[in-house]
Design a protein around this motif. Structure first.
Motif, PDB file in Angstrom:
ATOM      1  N   GLY A  54       8.178  -2.545  -6.889  1.00 49.54           N
ATOM      2  CA  GLY A  54       7.760  -1.967  -5.435  1.00 49.54           C
ATOM      3  C   GLY A  54       8.196  -0.651  -5.005  1.00 49.54           C
ATOM      4  N   THR A  55       7.604   0.056  -4.194  1.00 45.85           N
ATOM      5  CA  THR A  55       8.070   1.566  -3.643  1.00 45.85           C
ATOM      6  C   THR A  55       7.773   1.254  -2.129  1.00 45.85           C
ATOM      7  OG1 THR A  55       5.807   2.443  -3.842  1.00 45.85           O
ATOM      8  CG2 THR A  55       7.318   2.765  -5.922  1.00 45.85           C
ATOM      9  N   THR A  56       8.569   2.087  -1.529  1.00 46.18           N
ATOM     10  CA  THR A  56       8.699   2.292  -0.103  1.00 46.18           C
ATOM     11  C   THR A  56       7.198   2.910   0.432  1.00 46.18           C
ATOM     12  OG1 THR A  56      10.758   2.662   0.065  1.00 46.18           O
ATOM     13  CG2 THR A  56       9.907   3.351   2.051  1.00 46.18           C
ATOM     14  N   TYR A  57       6.523   2.340   1.339  1.00 47.61           N
ATOM     15  CA  TYR A  57       5.422   2.815   2.026  1.00 47.61           C
ATOM     16  C   TYR A  57       5.746   3.884   2.967  1.00 47.61           C
ATOM     17  CZ  TYR A  57       1.263   2.800   4.943  1.00 47.61           C
ATOM     18  OH  TYR A  57      -0.052   3.237   5.791  1.00 47.61           O
ATOM     19  N   LYS A  58       4.891   5.050   2.627  1.00 50.87           N
ATOM     20  CA  LYS A  58       4.945   6.314   3.317  1.00 50.87           C
ATOM     21  C   LYS A  58       3.981   6.670   4.397  1.00 50.87           C
ATOM     22  CE  LYS A  58       8.281   7.765  -0.155  1.00 50.87           C
ATOM     23  NZ  LYS A  58       8.366   8.926  -1.513  1.00 50.87           N
ATOM     24  N   GLY A  59       3.265   5.565   4.955  1.00 50.11           N
ATOM     25  CA  GLY A  59       2.374   6.232   6.106  1.00 50.11           C
ATOM     26  C   GLY A  59       1.092   6.222   5.615  1.00 50.11           C
ATOM     27  N   SER A  60       0.592   6.332   4.514  1.00 50.43           N
ATOM     28  CA  SER A  60      -0.543   6.292   3.875  1.00 50.43           C
ATOM     29  C   SER A  60      -0.769   5.670   2.530  1.00 50.43           C
ATOM     30  CB  SER A  60      -1.355   7.617   3.879  1.00 50.43           C
ATOM     31  OG  SER A  60      -2.638   7.527   3.266  1.00 50.43           O
ATOM     32  N   LEU A  61      -1.864   4.978   2.119  1.00 52.63           N
ATOM     33  CA  LEU A  61      -1.696   4.272   0.880  1.00 52.63           C
ATOM     34  C   LEU A  61      -3.293   4.581   0.005  1.00 52.63           C
ATOM     35  CD1 LEU A  61      -0.448   2.018  -0.581  1.00 52.63           C
ATOM     36  CD2 LEU A  61      -2.018   0.248   0.537  1.00 52.63           C
ATOM     37  N   LYS A  62      -2.803   5.200  -1.246  1.00 55.85           N
ATOM     38  CA  LYS A  62      -3.745   5.309  -2.287  1.00 55.85           C
ATOM     39  C   LYS A  62      -4.047   4.297  -3.037  1.00 55.85           C
ATOM     40  CE  LYS A  62      -2.905  10.264  -2.414  1.00 55.85           C
ATOM     41  NZ  LYS A  62      -2.557  11.565  -3.587  1.00 55.85           N
ATOM     42  N   VAL A  63      -5.350   3.744  -3.248  1.00 51.86           N
ATOM     43  CA  VAL A  63      -5.830   2.552  -3.977  1.00 51.86           C
ATOM     44  C   VAL A  63      -6.731   3.136  -5.166  1.00 51.86           C
ATOM     45  CG1 VAL A  63      -6.829   0.366  -4.268  1.00 51.86           C
ATOM     46  CG2 VAL A  63      -5.807   1.216  -1.961  1.00 51.86           C
ATOM     47  N   ALA A  64      -6.187   3.090  -6.489  1.00 53.56           N
ATOM     48  CA  ALA A  64      -7.114   3.476  -7.531  1.00 53.56           C
ATOM     49  C   ALA A  64      -8.339   2.826  -7.780  1.00 53.56           C
ATOM     50  CB  ALA A  64      -6.196   3.419  -8.868  1.00 53.56           C
ATOM     51  N   SER A  65      -9.386   3.629  -8.199  1.00 55.06           N
ATOM     52  CA  SER A  65     -10.748   3.136  -8.498  1.00 55.06           C
ATOM     53  C   SER A  65     -10.865   1.657  -9.210  1.00 55.06           C
ATOM     54  CB  SER A  65     -11.351   4.087  -9.157  1.00 55.06           C
ATOM     55  OG  SER A  65     -11.077   4.171 -10.390  1.00 55.06           O
ATOM     56  N   LEU A  66     -11.597   0.746  -9.013  1.00 52.61           N
ATOM     57  CA  LEU A  66     -11.639  -0.505  -9.634  1.00 52.61           C
ATOM     58  C   LEU A  66     -10.326  -1.230  -9.947  1.00 52.61           C
ATOM     59  CD1 LEU A  66     -14.222   1.044 -12.182  1.00 52.61           C
ATOM     60  CD2 LEU A  66     -14.513  -0.117 -10.413  1.00 52.61           C
ATOM     61  N   ASN A  67      -9.541  -1.408  -8.846  1.00 53.28           N
ATOM     62  CA  ASN A  67      -8.123  -1.733  -9.078  1.00 53.28           C
ATOM     63  C   ASN A  67      -7.825  -2.296  -7.676  1.00 53.28           C
ATOM     64  OD1 ASN A  67      -5.716  -2.409 -10.279  1.00 53.28           O
ATOM     65  ND2 ASN A  67      -5.826  -0.648 -11.462  1.00 53.28           N
ATOM     66  N   ALA A  68      -6.373  -2.750  -7.655  1.00 61.45           N
ATOM     67  CA  ALA A  68      -5.925  -3.353  -6.226  1.00 61.45           C
ATOM     68  C   ALA A  68      -4.493  -2.834  -6.169  1.00 61.45           C
ATOM     69  CB  ALA A  68      -6.183  -4.786  -6.220  1.00 61.45           C
ATOM     70  N   VAL A  69      -4.070  -2.891  -4.873  1.00 57.05           N
ATOM     71  CA  VAL A  69      -2.443  -2.907  -4.634  1.00 57.05           C
ATOM     72  C   VAL A  69      -2.308  -3.888  -3.922  1.00 57.05           C
ATOM     73  CG1 VAL A  69      -2.618  -0.288  -4.910  1.00 57.05           C
ATOM     74  CG2 VAL A  69      -2.810  -1.491  -2.688  1.00 57.05           C
ATOM     75  N   TRP A  70      -0.832  -4.400  -4.056  1.00 56.77           N
ATOM     76  CA  TRP A  70      -0.376  -5.441  -3.028  1.00 56.77           C
ATOM     77  C   TRP A  70       0.754  -4.885  -2.169  1.00 56.77           C
ATOM     78  CZ3 TRP A  70      -1.143 -10.688  -2.986  1.00 56.77           C
ATOM     79  CH2 TRP A  70      -2.387 -11.110  -3.938  1.00 56.77           C
ATOM     80  N   VAL A  71       0.713  -5.226  -0.958  1.00 52.54           N
ATOM     81  CA  VAL A  71       1.891  -4.572   0.019  1.00 52.54           C
ATOM     82  C   VAL A  71       2.569  -5.834   0.716  1.00 52.54           C
ATOM     83  CG1 VAL A  71       0.281  -2.782   0.554  1.00 52.54           C
ATOM     84  CG2 VAL A  71       0.049  -4.855   2.174  1.00 52.54           C
ATOM     85  N   GLU A  72       3.661  -5.444   1.155  1.00 55.94           N
ATOM     86  CA  GLU A  72       4.682  -6.355   1.862  1.00 55.94           C
ATOM     87  C   GLU A  72       5.216  -5.948   2.976  1.00 55.94           C
ATOM     88  OE1 GLU A  72       9.089  -8.555   0.383  1.00 55.94           O
ATOM     89  OE2 GLU A  72       8.176  -7.312  -0.983  1.00 55.94           O
TER      90      GLU A  72
END
Length: 549
Positions: free
Chosen positions: A531-549
Motif C-alpha cells: 500500500g501507498t498513501t493516496y494523493k488526491g488522484s488515482l491512476k488505474v493501469a489498462s486492463l487491470n485493477a487497484v484496491w483502496v482502503e
C-alpha cells in the motif's frame, strides 16, 4: 432474476415481452424461486425510492414482474395459494417502504430482513462441501478446449463441455455415457487433473426427451413413464417450451415423485461423478432451480403451483447430495442462471448469465450483494448476448462483461469457437470477427491474480455499498433498437471480509490508463502491494485493477 436499473424512460421499449405466467412456467418469466432469485423490487430516482417486497421466509412460489403501463412502470406480484379450496390466508407480509438512494439501499432493506428472518445457508467460509479450487479462481472455458490458455492466463482451467452427451445433445434426462465412451472421457479427466486443471459438464435438467431432432436415432417414446410428466390445467400433456422443435420433442418432469425422478437424475449424476468430474451443471434449463408448473389431479400434490414445488426440488437436491457423499464425491452441482434463494445450499456453482438483464435494463450485481457470502458463481456462457447487442458495435463489450463479473465477485468464464479462439459468447456464429485475444488474456491474468490474493474479499467477503468515484469517464453500450446505455468506464464495488475490514476495488477494462478520484487513505496497485498513501488522484493501469482502503 432479470435485475436491472432504468436510467431512461426509452429503456422500457426493450423490456422482455410481458405475459401472465401459467403453464408452462419455465423460461424468461418472473417466477420466484426460479429465474427470479429474490423477492423484492425497487423504483427510485434522485429524490426518493419505493421498496416493494414479499417478506416470505418460506419462499412460496410467486411472480415478481414489472411492465410498461401508460406512461409509467407497474410493479406486480402474482401469488399462488397452493391450490387451496375454501378460505385462504397469506402467511407472510407484502411490504412497501420508502427509502433514499439507489439499488444498493433497496437491497440492504431486503438483506436486513432476510438475515433476521429467513433460514440462511452456510457461509462459504464454513461450508465443508466447497472444494479448495473455488478460491483458486479457475478460468471456466466453455466448449472446445485448448490447454494453452492455462499459461496465457496464469490460471487453473475448468473445461466445461457442451454437446458432450453420448445419448443426444440437450436431451435430458439421460446424458451418460459420454460421446466417445467412458474410457476416453476418464482418460481426459485424469490428464486434466494431472496438469492441475478441472473438468465440468453441461446437462439439461429434469426434462424428458421423447425424441431428439438433432440425433433422430435417440428415441425414448416407448420408455417414459407418463405419470412423471407435468400436466396442463386441462389435464393434458404439452411439449416443453424452453427448447423448441429444432432441438427435441421433449416434456417436463414433475419432481413430486422424488423417488422415481430422483433415481433417474441421481443415476446420471453419479455416473458423471465417478468419472472424476469436478462440476456438473445438471440443472441447466431448470432456471434458478425451478420446476415447471403441474396441474395433475393424480400425482398426490395440489393441482396447481405451490410450495410443494420447492419442497419437491429440495428433496431431490438432498437425495443427490447424499448419493454423492456416499461415494465420496466432492463434485459441485449447478443450474442455468443463479440458484434461487431457497436452493443456494444445494446448487453451489452456477452459470450466472447476467446478460439476460440487457434485454430489460442495465444489469446490477444485486445477487452478489445479497448472497455472495454464501455462494460464488461464474460469468456463464453469455448466451443471448447477440439478442441485446451486436458485439461488433461494442468492441470492448467482452472486456466490460469480464470486469463486471470480477467486480461482482464471480469466477470468470469465456466461450471458445473455431480454432480455439475466445468468441463473444455462446450462440454467436464462429465466422463473426472475434474480439482481441491478447487483451482478453491480459485482463483475465491480472484480475485472477487479484482474486486469488484478495480471496478474503472476492471469494468469502460481503458486498457493501461503494464509495462514489469522481471524475471518471463513461462507457457506452450500443444495443439493438438504437438504444444506448451508459456505465462508468471504471467499475467499482466494495467488500467487507469476515474480520470487518473493508476495501474497494476499481477495475479498468479499457485498453488505456484511466484516472479518477475517491475518498480513501491507501492504494494497492498490485496483488502483493503493501500500500501507498493516496494523493488526491488515482491512476488505474489498462486492463487491470487497484484496491483502496
Amino acid at each position: 432474476m432479470i435485475v436491472g436499473t432504468y436510467r431512461h424512460r426509452e429503456l422500457l421499449e426493450r423490456a422482455v415481452q410481458y405475459r401472465e405466467i401459467g403453464y408452462q412456467s419455465q423460461g424468461l418469466g418472473g417466477l420466484y424461486p426460479g429465474i427470479c432469485q429474490m423477492q423484492f423490487m425497487a423504483f427510485y430516482n434522485s429524490n426518493a425510492g419505493l421498496y416493494f417486497a414479499a417478506h416470505d421466509s418460506k419462499h412460496h412460489p410467486k411472480t415478481v414482474e414489472f411492465r410498461k403501463e401508460n406512461n409509467g412502470i407497474a410493479l406486480e406480484y402474482r401469488l399462488f395459494n397452493d391450490a387451496a379450496r375454501g378460505s385462504y390466508r397469506m402467511s407472510y407480509d407484502m411490504v412497501t417502504a420508502d427509502f433514499e438512494g439507489e439499488w444498493h439501499d433497496a437491497a440492504e432493506l431486503y438483506r436486513n430482513w432476510m438475515q433476521e428472518n429467513a433460514d440462511m445457508p452456510v457461509k462459504l467460509r464454513d461450508n465443508i462441501n466447497i472444494p479448495e479450487w473455488l478460491a483458486e479462481s479457475p478460468l471456466v472455458m466453455i466448449y472446445p478446449i485448448r490447454g494453452k490458455f492455462s499459461d496465457k492466463t496464469n490460471s487453473k482451467i475448468m473445461t466445461l463441455f457442451m454437446h458432450w452427451e453420448g445419448t443426444a445433445p440437450w436431451a435430458p434426462p439421460y446424458v451418460w455415457p459420454p460421446f466417445g465412451g467412458e474410457v476416453l472421457f476418464r482418460d481426459f479427466v485424469d490428464t486434466m487433473h494431472k496438469k492441475g486443471n478441472l473438468v465440468g459438464v453441461y446437462c439439461s435438467g429434469i426434462g424428458w426427451t421423447v425424441k431428439s431432432t438433432l440425433q433422430p436415432d435417440f428415441d425414448l417414446s416407448d420408455r417414459y413413464d407418463e405419470s412423471l410428466i407435468c400436466r396442463t390445467p386441462a389435464d393434458t400433456i404439452e411439449q416443453t417450451r424452453i427448447i423448441g422443435d429444432e432441438i427435441r420433442y421433449g416434456l417436463d418432469m414433475c419432481p413430486y415423485d422424488t423417488e422415481k425422478v430422483g433415481n433417474i437424475a441421481s443415476g446420471e449424476i453419479i455416473s458423471i461423478a465417478k468419472s472424476g468430474c469436478d462440476y456438473a451443471q445438471y440443472f441447466d434449463q431448470n432456471l434458478g432451480g425451478e420446476s415447471s408448473f403441474c396441474y395433475a389431479q393424480n400425482h398426490g400434490h395440489p393441482a396447481g403451483p405451490g410450495i410443494w414445488q420447492n419442497e419437491s426440488m429440495i428433496r431431490l437436491f438432498r437425495k443427490i447430495r447424499m448419493d454423492l457423499d456416499a461415494i465420496g464425491s466432492p463434485m459441485l452441482l449447478g443450474c442455468e442462471g443463479a440458484s434461487s434463494e431457497p436452493f443456494i445450499e444445494y446448487l453451489t456453482f452456477n452459470d450466472l448469465r447476467y446478460v439476460f438483464g440487457f434485454l430489460a435494463g442495465n444489469p446490477v450485481p444485486a445477487y452478489a450483494y445479497l448472497f455472495h457470502e454464501y455462494i460464488n458463481n461464474f460469468t456463464g456462457n453469455q448466451d443471448w448476448i447477440e439478442g441485446s447487442m451486436d458485439p461488433l458495435d461494442n468492441p470492448e463489450c467482452l472486456l466490460f462483461r469480464l470486469a463486471y463479473s470480477f467486480a461482482a465477485g464471480d469466477v470468470l468464464s469465456v466461450t471458445l469457437g473455431d480454432q480455439g479462439n475466445v468468441i463473444w459468447g455462446w450462440g454467436v456464429q464462429w465466422d463473426k470477427k472475434i474480439p482481441g485475444q491478447e487483451q482478453i488474456f491480459t485482463l483475465i491474468r491480472n484480475l485472477n491474480a487479484w482474486r486469488r490474493q484478495y480471496k478474503e474479499f472476492l471469494c468469502l467477503g460481503k458486498m457493501v455499498k461503494p464509495l462514489e468515484l469522481e471524475e471518471t469517464g463513461d462507457y457506452i453500450l450500443y444495443l439493438r433498437k438504437k438504444i444506448k446505455i451508459v456505465y462508468k468506464s471504471l467499475l467499482t464495488t466494495r467488500w467487507e471480509n469476515t474480520e470487518g475490514v473493508q476495501r474497494q476495488v476499481i477495475v479498468n477494462f479499457m485498453p488505456y490508463e484511466q484516472t479518477c478520484k475517491i475518498r480513501c487513505n491507501k492504494v494497492y496497485r498490485f496483488p502483493e502491494d503493501t500500500g501507498t498513501t493516496y494523493k488526491g488522484s488515482l491512476k488505474v493501469a489498462s486492463l487491470n485493477a487497484v484496491w483502496v482502503e
